[in-house]
Design an enzyme around this catalytic site. Structure first.
Site, short mmCIF file in Angstrom:
data_model
loop_
_atom_site.label_atom_id
_atom_site.label_comp_id
_atom_site.label_asym_id
_atom_site.label_seq_id
_atom_site.Cartn_x
_atom_site.Cartn_y
_atom_site.Cartn_z
N PHE A 155 38.69 37.83 46.35
CA PHE A 155 37.96 38.82 46.78
C PHE A 155 36.58 38.86 46.30
O PHE A 155 35.51 39.17 46.84
CB PHE A 155 38.58 40.14 45.84
CG PHE A 155 38.01 41.47 46.27
CD1 PHE A 155 38.11 41.92 47.86
CD2 PHE A 155 37.43 42.15 45.54
CE1 PHE A 155 37.39 42.96 48.27
CE2 PHE A 155 36.81 43.32 45.97
CZ PHE A 155 36.87 43.90 47.25
N TYR A 156 36.30 38.00 45.05
CA TYR A 156 35.17 37.71 44.64
C TYR A 156 34.24 36.94 45.76
O TYR A 156 33.24 37.50 46.06
CB TYR A 156 35.06 36.90 43.22
CG TYR A 156 33.83 36.11 43.06
CD1 TYR A 156 32.78 36.81 42.67
CD2 TYR A 156 33.62 34.68 43.40
CE1 TYR A 156 31.59 36.02 42.19
CE2 TYR A 156 32.37 34.25 42.90
CZ TYR A 156 31.21 34.90 42.70
OH TYR A 156 30.12 34.14 42.13
N ALA A 157 34.76 36.01 46.61
CA ALA A 157 34.08 35.28 47.48
C ALA A 157 33.72 36.21 48.58
O ALA A 157 32.85 36.12 49.06
CB ALA A 157 34.92 34.03 47.82
N THR A 159 33.33 39.35 48.57
CA THR A 159 32.24 40.40 48.41
C THR A 159 30.82 39.68 48.35
O THR A 159 29.94 40.35 48.89
CB THR A 159 32.16 40.92 47.04
OG1 THR A 159 32.09 39.98 45.94
CG2 THR A 159 33.56 41.72 46.75
#
Length: 349
Positions: A155-157, A159
């Site tokens: 999810f970091y990537a 965003t």
């Protein structure tokens, strides 16, 4: 004197960039929330050092969240920035698995606030941080900016890739020059406590084992922080221009419909994790005890940047070897945290 907004100025990269910009005669406004994702004392010390260095009178710290309504807009209105370098974000691949909402708020909402303020008070150039994790499931190495990046694994990537798309829309609609840079495993003095080099060094000096994921079968394009921020400084003057005929030079990631470009900042090399650990062992003089672990969810086995576009735009190529960069980190760590002779870390956190 040209003015720069650096968001995340008390963070690892933001601190080094702000320090470099002050040395080069810029006026820097540093925005940071000083959140407790890791040791706040470390962040406060970085800000204090910026204010206390030569030209420190040109540093203005502002404490607050980039996603807070009106905060960024008021800063743009007051300071009329020439440049904006947006580094503030909730970082970390693994943390995003359990805490996705913080990434939504900081990374997406925070970037939206920056873009809206730039729309109202346009700077000469906006530079926004993305990540090598945006390449996701791509296996073709080295990574080039012109490769498709559609399958993020965390999810970091996701965003960070979303912020690239958000910024492109604003660049197209409002003719805002934007450069997105994708970082590749940045390391060096004043690094984050949640990153491998910090955790490995701390554990080794304390006589504790280190957790080595994917049983050590991983490779990373390790990029020394001082090389990285010099590349950012040079990219500030490489302002993208919308191509009027829609034609983009071969190898350039410039959008055909907007003043928007994506640039890799990496060391142009991929180093095996075992070699990285061996460099730490040589720098500390201590052999590491290793816990071999499986691959963690959201991680990738390898990264490797093609940094030729960075060189074409700036004439610069990151060049610090892992051996030298790791040694500089261990030297800093020992000076800042003062582990004692028995190998027990007298850490400030």
């Amino acid at each position: 004197m040209q003015s720069v907004l650096v968001t995340g100025s008390a963070g690892f990269i933001g601190f080094h960039l702000s320090k470099l910009l002050l040395q080069h005669g810029y006026r820097v406004v540093g925005l940071d929330a000083l959140n407790d994702y890791y040791d706040v004392t470390l962040k406060e010390t970085r800000h204090d050092m910026l204010a206390g260095q030569p030209n420190g009178e040109n540093f203005t710290p502002v404490i607050g969240k980039v996603e807070a309504p009106d905060l960024v807009m008021n800063l743009f209105r007051e300071h009329e920035f020439d440049f904006v370098v947006h580094l503030a974000a909730q970082a970390g691949v693994r943390y995003s698995i359990d805490n996705p909402r913080s990434y939504l708020e900081s990374n997406l909402n925070g970037t939206f606030e920056i873009l809206e303020a730039a729309r109202a008070y346009p700077p000469k150039h906006m530079l926004l941080a993305s990540t090598s994790s945006a390449f996701g499931a791509n296996t073709e190495m080295p990574y080039k900016e012109t490769q498709r990046a559609d399958h993020q694994l965390s999810f970091y990537a996701a965003t960070k890739k979303a912020t690239e798309n958000m910024a492109h829309s604003y660049a197209h609609l409002f003719d805002l020059p934007v450069t997105m840079f994708r970082f590749f495993t940045v390391y060096g003095p004043w690094g984050r406590p949640d990153m491998a080099l910090f955790k490995f060094t701390k554990a080794i000096l304390e006589g504790n084992p280190i957790d080595v994921y994917n049983h050590g079968d991983m490779k990373r394009d390790f990029t020394y922080v001082e090389d990285l921020v010099e590349a950012i400084r040079l990219l500030m003057d490489a302002i993208p221009v919308r191509p009027m005929d829609g034609q983009v030079p071969e190898g350039d990631s410039l959008s055909p419909v907007a003043p928007h470009r994506v640039v890799n900042i990496g060391n142009n090399d991929s180093v095996h994790l075992t070699a990285f650990i061996e460099a730490i062992e040589r720098a500390t003089g201590i052999k590491a005890e290793k816990n071999m672990m499986p691959m963690q969810a959201g991680d990738v086995p390898a990264t490797w940047a093609d940094a030729s576009l960075l060189n074409d735009l700036t004439g610069y190529q990151p060049k610090t070897s892992v051996e030298d960069g790791v040694a500089e980190f261990v030297k800093w760590y020992r000076g800042f945290y003062r582990p004692n002779a028995a190998g027990v870390d007298a850490s400030k956190n």
